[in-house]
Design a protein around this motif. Structure first.
Motif, PDB file in Angstrom:
ATOM      1  N   LEU A 202     -12.845 -19.232  -9.834  1.00 33.08           N
ATOM      2  CA  LEU A 202     -12.699 -20.551  -9.219  1.00 33.08           C
ATOM      3  C   LEU A 202     -14.041 -21.270  -9.124  1.00 33.08           C
ATOM      4  CD1 LEU A 202     -10.114 -19.821  -6.365  1.00 33.08           C
ATOM      5  CD2 LEU A 202      -9.749 -21.126  -8.479  1.00 33.08           C
ATOM      6  N   ARG A 203     -15.116 -20.519  -8.897  1.00 30.62           N
ATOM      7  CA  ARG A 203     -16.437 -21.153  -8.856  1.00 30.62           C
ATOM      8  C   ARG A 203     -16.795 -21.763 -10.209  1.00 30.62           C
ATOM      9  NH1 ARG A 203     -17.767 -16.662  -5.551  1.00 30.62           N
ATOM     10  NH2 ARG A 203     -18.663 -15.526  -7.317  1.00 30.62           N
ATOM     11  N   LEU A 204     -16.376 -21.088 -11.280  1.00 35.59           N
ATOM     12  CA  LEU A 204     -16.691 -21.581 -12.616  1.00 35.59           C
ATOM     13  C   LEU A 204     -15.900 -22.832 -12.986  1.00 35.59           C
ATOM     14  CD1 LEU A 204     -16.976 -18.282 -14.719  1.00 35.59           C
ATOM     15  CD2 LEU A 204     -18.824 -19.666 -13.769  1.00 35.59           C
ATOM     16  N   THR A 205     -14.806 -23.099 -12.269  1.00 37.96           N
ATOM     17  CA  THR A 205     -14.010 -24.287 -12.571  1.00 37.96           C
ATOM     18  C   THR A 205     -14.561 -25.530 -11.877  1.00 37.96           C
ATOM     19  OG1 THR A 205     -12.467 -23.896 -10.730  1.00 37.96           O
ATOM     20  CG2 THR A 205     -11.926 -22.906 -12.868  1.00 37.96           C
ATOM     21  N   GLU A 206     -15.519 -25.367 -10.992  1.00 41.25           N
ATOM     22  CA  GLU A 206     -16.096 -26.516 -10.285  1.00 41.25           C
ATOM     23  C   GLU A 206     -16.758 -27.451 -11.296  1.00 41.25           C
ATOM     24  OE1 GLU A 206     -18.725 -24.942  -7.373  1.00 41.25           O
ATOM     25  OE2 GLU A 206     -17.130 -23.955  -6.218  1.00 41.25           O
ATOM     26  N   ASP A 207     -16.488 -28.743 -11.158  1.00 37.79           N
ATOM     27  CA  ASP A 207     -17.036 -29.768 -12.058  1.00 37.79           C
ATOM     28  C   ASP A 207     -16.646 -29.516 -13.509  1.00 37.79           C
ATOM     29  OD1 ASP A 207     -18.383 -30.965  -9.873  1.00 37.79           O
ATOM     30  OD2 ASP A 207     -20.035 -29.544 -10.095  1.00 37.79           O
ATOM     31  N   ASP A 208     -15.545 -28.804 -13.718  1.00 38.35           N
ATOM     32  CA  ASP A 208     -15.038 -28.536 -15.071  1.00 38.35           C
ATOM     33  C   ASP A 208     -16.039 -27.764 -15.928  1.00 38.35           C
ATOM     34  OD1 ASP A 208     -12.597 -29.785 -14.609  1.00 38.35           O
ATOM     35  OD2 ASP A 208     -13.348 -31.746 -15.199  1.00 38.35           O
ATOM     36  N   TRP A 209     -16.963 -27.008 -15.291  1.00 38.48           N
ATOM     37  CA  TRP A 209     -17.997 -26.318 -16.062  1.00 38.48           C
ATOM     38  C   TRP A 209     -17.390 -25.340 -17.058  1.00 38.48           C
ATOM     39  CZ3 TRP A 209     -19.353 -21.302 -17.020  1.00 38.48           C
ATOM     40  CH2 TRP A 209     -20.572 -21.110 -17.692  1.00 38.48           C
ATOM     41  N   SER A 210     -16.432 -24.548 -16.632  1.00 33.63           N
ATOM     42  CA  SER A 210     -15.888 -23.520 -17.526  1.00 33.63           C
ATOM     43  C   SER A 210     -15.180 -24.128 -18.725  1.00 33.63           C
ATOM     44  CB  SER A 210     -14.939 -22.589 -16.760  1.00 33.63           C
ATOM     45  OG  SER A 210     -13.828 -23.307 -16.255  1.00 33.63           O
ATOM     46  N   PHE A 211     -14.542 -25.289 -18.515  1.00 30.71           N
ATOM     47  CA  PHE A 211     -13.859 -25.946 -19.627  1.00 30.71           C
ATOM     48  C   PHE A 211     -14.882 -26.429 -20.662  1.00 30.71           C
ATOM     49  CE2 PHE A 211     -11.100 -26.315 -15.967  1.00 30.71           C
ATOM     50  CZ  PHE A 211      -9.842 -26.036 -16.480  1.00 30.71           C
ATOM     51  N   GLN A 212     -15.965 -27.032 -20.161  1.00 27.79           N
ATOM     52  CA  GLN A 212     -17.023 -27.504 -21.063  1.00 27.79           C
ATOM     53  C   GLN A 212     -17.696 -26.336 -21.776  1.00 27.79           C
ATOM     54  OE1 GLN A 212     -19.736 -30.517 -19.307  1.00 27.79           O
ATOM     55  NE2 GLN A 212     -18.380 -30.506 -17.544  1.00 27.79           N
ATOM     56  N   ALA A 213     -17.996 -25.287 -21.012  1.00 30.24           N
ATOM     57  CA  ALA A 213     -18.700 -24.134 -21.584  1.00 30.24           C
ATOM     58  C   ALA A 213     -17.865 -23.470 -22.663  1.00 30.24           C
ATOM     59  CB  ALA A 213     -19.041 -23.134 -20.485  1.00 30.24           C
ATOM     60  N   ARG A 214     -16.571 -23.362 -22.434  1.00 31.25           N
ATOM     61  CA  ARG A 214     -15.690 -22.753 -23.440  1.00 31.25           C
ATOM     62  C   ARG A 214     -15.776 -23.516 -24.753  1.00 31.25           C
ATOM     63  NH1 ARG A 214     -10.372 -22.689 -25.531  1.00 31.25           N
ATOM     64  NH2 ARG A 214      -9.352 -20.638 -25.459  1.00 31.25           N
ATOM     65  N   GLY A 215     -15.701 -24.845 -24.673  1.00 28.23           N
ATOM     66  CA  GLY A 215     -15.757 -25.658 -25.874  1.00 28.23           C
ATOM     67  C   GLY A 215     -17.090 -25.554 -26.594  1.00 28.23           C
ATOM     68  N   VAL A 216     -18.183 -25.514 -25.821  1.00 27.69           N
ATOM     69  CA  VAL A 216     -19.517 -25.422 -26.415  1.00 27.69           C
ATOM     70  C   VAL A 216     -19.702 -24.079 -27.115  1.00 27.69           C
ATOM     71  CG1 VAL A 216     -21.985 -25.261 -25.893  1.00 27.69           C
ATOM     72  CG2 VAL A 216     -20.618 -27.090 -24.892  1.00 27.69           C
ATOM     73  N   VAL A 217     -19.241 -23.006 -26.486  1.00 28.93           N
ATOM     74  CA  VAL A 217     -19.383 -21.684 -27.094  1.00 28.93           C
ATOM     75  C   VAL A 217     -18.561 -21.579 -28.368  1.00 28.93           C
ATOM     76  CG1 VAL A 217     -18.850 -19.222 -26.784  1.00 28.93           C
ATOM     77  CG2 VAL A 217     -20.029 -20.479 -24.975  1.00 28.93           C
TER      78      VAL A 217
END
Length: 329
Positions: A202-217
């Motif tokens: 849940l911490r990683l979903t803050e500010d959509d970080w995990s969504f952005q990071a997934r796409g970048v990786v």
């Protein structure tokens, strides 16, 4: 989850052991709950406290309605004390205060309980002070120490508490919990694989970080295998700006590990176990131009990069070396 049966699936070894001790009134005076975040160490510490204090329990299960149970639930039972790090550590003054409180007679009951979160973060003086307290328990006292890094707990403390190792949380349960928080199934499955606990996910979903990071990786790794010159640009323009914090850098490397593992699964015919299942067609194409040996070597290089980050090597240098070594094979 309010009774022991609720936890039997998540902790099939821990629960029967504690339940049997409660029923036979043979609880140890101190326990060391060793488990990662999300495994239920705090929840079971609270449940054990209720079973220990409840005067109306049925078998091992607390009644949940008596004064002891309701005050524990509300967080204001005068005979249940919690210690957590004050800043970066648990200090001696906190343990001294605990000892002072335990020198008084029980207010609500004859029993007293104290729960120490992050027991591995005690200062040396705090640990030695607690050690004396463990060696000389006062009255009907129950100590429950919680840790995610048991190797950092003072060995003499470990030897004076019953060590109970918790299973990591079930990924299916984490996925269910994340979906209940409004995260779609695909991303919930990804986060469960990445973090192995709900809170971190849940911490990683803050500010959509995990969504952005997934796409970048996904972009970075695909380019590394198809357009390596572009991968260096993506690293500088997208990966590094997004991964500013150490925890994010570590998660970014873990995402790369999962990507490489998926590629390896394609090579060995395990398509049903992909984390990035939406990337399947690209994996099939890439798998034709690489070998199982090279993928395994790349995984080892990512592990090496994680170690370098832990040794405080500059992240840009770590990542540039990593991309170069994977590209070179």
């Amino acid at each position: 989850m309010n009774n022991w049966n609720d936890w039997i699936e998540a902790q099939p070894q821990v629960v029967p052991m504690l339940v049997e001790s409660i029923k036979k009134q043979r609880l140890a005076h101190a326990y060391l709950f060793d488990g990662q975040a999300g495994s239920g160490t705090m929840e079971l510490a609270i449940l054990l406290s209720k079973s220990f204090m409840c005067q109306e329990k049925q078998g091992a299960n607390p009644c949940l309605t008596c004064l002891d149970c309701t005050r524990i639930d509300s967080g204001n039972h005068p005979d249940l004390h919690k210690i957590a790090p004050d800043g970066q550590s648990i200090k001696r003054e906190q343990v001294d205060y605990l000892q002072k409180e335990f020198s008084y007679r029980g207010v609500e009951s004859r029993q007293k309980v104290y729960i120490v979160s992050d027991a591995d973060k005690m200062t040396g003086t705090a640990a030695n002070t607690l050690l004396k307290f463990l060696e000389e328990p006062q009255g009907e006292t129950l100590a429950i120490l919680l840790t995610e890094q048991v190797e950092n707990v003072l060995p003499t403390i470990r030897s004076r508490a019953q060590h109970i190792r918790f299973h990591p949380p079930l990924k299916e349960e984490i996925v269910k919990q994340l979906m209940e928080n409004g995260i779609d199934q695909k991303h919930s499955s990804f986060l469960a694989e990445l973090t192995e606990n709900k809170e971190a996910a849940l911490r990683l979903t803050e500010d959509d970080w995990s969504f952005q990071a997934r796409g970048v990786v996904l972009q970075l790794m695909h380019e590394l295998y198809t357009r390596p010159d572009q991968a260096i640009i993506t690293l500088a323009e997208k990966w590094l700006p997004l991964m500013k914090e150490r925890i994010h850098q570590e998660m970014g490397l873990e995402m790369m590990t999962l990507w490489l593992r998926d590629l390896l699964y394609i090579r060995v015919g395990k398509q049903g176990e992909l984390v990035y299942s939406d990337f399947y067609e690209s994996y099939k194409e890439l798998s034709l131009s690489t070998s199982q040996r090279l993928i395994t070597l790349s995984l080892a290089k990512v592990m090496e990069a994680k170690s370098q980050l832990s040794a405080n090597v500059a992240v840009q240098l770590v990542m540039e070396r990593l991309l170069f070594t994977i590209q070179e094979g």
